[in-house]
Scaffold this active site. Structure first.
Site, short mmCIF file in Angstrom:
data_model
loop_
_atom_site.label_atom_id
_atom_site.label_comp_id
_atom_site.label_asym_id
_atom_site.label_seq_id
_atom_site.Cartn_x
_atom_site.Cartn_y
_atom_site.Cartn_z
N CYS A 58 3.85 11.19 -0.66
CA CYS A 58 2.48 11.53 -1.06
C CYS A 58 1.46 10.43 -0.75
O CYS A 58 0.43 10.67 -0.13
CB CYS A 58 2.43 11.88 -2.54
SG CYS A 58 3.41 13.33 -2.97
N PHE A 59 1.74 9.20 -1.20
CA PHE A 59 0.73 8.15 -1.10
C PHE A 59 0.41 7.83 0.35
O PHE A 59 -0.76 7.74 0.73
CB PHE A 59 1.22 6.90 -1.84
CG PHE A 59 0.18 5.83 -1.98
CD1 PHE A 59 -1.03 6.11 -2.61
CD2 PHE A 59 0.39 4.55 -1.50
CE1 PHE A 59 -2.01 5.13 -2.75
CE2 PHE A 59 -0.58 3.57 -1.63
CZ PHE A 59 -1.77 3.86 -2.26
N GLN A 60 1.44 7.68 1.18
CA GLN A 60 1.19 7.38 2.59
C GLN A 60 0.46 8.53 3.27
O GLN A 60 -0.45 8.31 4.08
CB GLN A 60 2.51 7.08 3.31
CG GLN A 60 2.33 6.84 4.81
CD GLN A 60 3.51 6.14 5.43
OE1 GLN A 60 3.87 5.03 5.08
NE2 GLN A 60 4.14 6.81 6.39
N LYS A 61 0.84 9.76 2.94
CA LYS A 61 0.16 10.93 3.53
C LYS A 61 -1.31 10.93 3.16
O LYS A 61 -2.18 11.19 4.01
CB LYS A 61 0.83 12.20 3.03
CG LYS A 61 0.17 13.50 3.49
CD LYS A 61 0.78 14.70 2.78
CE LYS A 61 0.44 14.67 1.29
NZ LYS A 61 0.96 15.86 0.57
N PHE A 78 13.22 5.80 -3.31
CA PHE A 78 11.98 5.05 -3.15
C PHE A 78 11.44 4.53 -4.47
O PHE A 78 10.60 3.63 -4.48
CB PHE A 78 10.92 5.88 -2.40
CG PHE A 78 10.11 6.82 -3.25
CD1 PHE A 78 8.93 6.39 -3.84
CD2 PHE A 78 10.49 8.14 -3.44
CE1 PHE A 78 8.16 7.25 -4.61
CE2 PHE A 78 9.73 9.00 -4.19
CZ PHE A 78 8.56 8.56 -4.79
N LYS A 79 11.92 5.08 -5.59
CA LYS A 79 11.58 4.56 -6.91
C LYS A 79 12.69 4.95 -7.87
O LYS A 79 13.54 5.79 -7.55
CB LYS A 79 10.23 5.08 -7.40
CG LYS A 79 10.20 6.59 -7.64
CD LYS A 79 8.85 7.04 -8.19
CE LYS A 79 8.84 8.54 -8.47
NZ LYS A 79 7.54 8.98 -9.04
N ARG A 81 12.27 -6.14 -5.79
CA ARG A 81 11.44 -5.47 -6.80
C ARG A 81 11.02 -6.41 -7.93
O ARG A 81 10.27 -6.00 -8.83
CB ARG A 81 12.22 -4.29 -7.39
CG ARG A 81 12.48 -3.17 -6.40
CD ARG A 81 11.22 -2.44 -6.01
NE ARG A 81 11.46 -1.38 -5.05
CZ ARG A 81 10.53 -0.56 -4.60
NH1 ARG A 81 9.29 -0.67 -5.03
NH2 ARG A 81 10.82 0.38 -3.73
#
Length: 251
Positions: A53-56, A115-116, A222
């Site tokens: 989502c964020f990169q898109k 990714f998280k 992290r």
């Protein structure tokens, strides 16, 4: 990594430049600004951000800026993507350089592939890019993630990194998935902590250190682990955005 306040301040001129050409863009920008406003939880120093989502959304903003001739604004947002890619590559390069400039044939444990934390989502996960880079350096990778399925890992690596069994002979031997973190760490030359799973904070690192090859390296992508305690155990620890006490003796 900049603080949430600095990110918001730096982003404001770019957002204001985009808004005048078309009112509908505000509906796109508001969720993005809210994401930045939550940066205290979201934008932590790390090996990089992932997820679809964020990169898109950032790339959509780049496109919109370019469409309306706002080249400087487009370049600003593109740099967010570029720096994220740079951060992942820089992490991989640091692993190699700290391990005497070669990881060929060395076992490296990867803690976390999602990714998280609290998800099995592997889309655009930074772990994948680190795995790809270390695979190219001919490391032997043992991956542990409590939720990621091996099949999903291969699908994403093929789709995003073009790493698959057809173009990478011996892939199954080079990348092993473990069902237990201690199994993944056993005999390893290094550990890369790449997902902020809570369980990684409470592992028995004395037991892990005793089972590893020496010197035992730990790369915390992290910043979730107790680095002071790990160094007391005997690990050579390298963390994102934190100076190496072996290099800076005046800390």
């Amino acid at each position: 990594m900049p603080s949430s306040h600095n990110v918001l301040v730096a982003s404001t001129p770019s957002v204001r430049s985009v808004r005048p050409p078309v009112r509908m863009l505000v509906r796109f920008l508001v969720p993005l600004v809210w994401t930045l406003a939550l940066a205290k939880k979201f934008l932590q120093s790390s090996v990089g951000f992932g997820g679809s989502c964020f990169q898109k959304d950032i790339l959509n903003l780049v496109y919109l800026c370019e469409t309306y001739g706002l080249e400087e604004c487009a370049a600003y947002w593109q740099q967010v993507i570029d720096m994220n890619d740079y951060q992942k590559k820089r992490f991989s390069e640091k692993v190699v350089s700290k391990m005497f400039n070669t990881v060929t044939g060395k076992k490296i444990c990867i803690l976390g592939f999602a990714f998280k934390k609290d998800t099995g989502d592997v889309r655009e996960t930074p772990s994948m890019f680190v795995v790809r880079d270390l695979l190219q350096e001919q490391a032997k990778l043992h991956i542990y993630d409590p939720q990621v399925k091996r099949e999903d890992m291969w699908i994403e690596m093929n789709y995003t990194c073009n790493v698959n069994h057809d173009n990478s002979p011996g892939l199954d031997e080079a990348i092993v998935t473990a069902t237990d973190p201690y199994e993944a760490c056993d005999g390893a030359h290094a550990i890369c902590c790449l997902t902020e799973w809570d369980e990684f904070k409470t592992l028995d690192y004395e037991k892990i250190y005793a089972s590893m090859a020496k010197p035992a390296f730990l790369f915390d992508g992290r910043n979730i682990l107790d680095h002071t305690k790990l160094r007391e155990i005997g690990f050579e620890v390298h963390a994102i955005g934190k100076p190496d006490p072996l290099t800076f003796t005046d800390l």
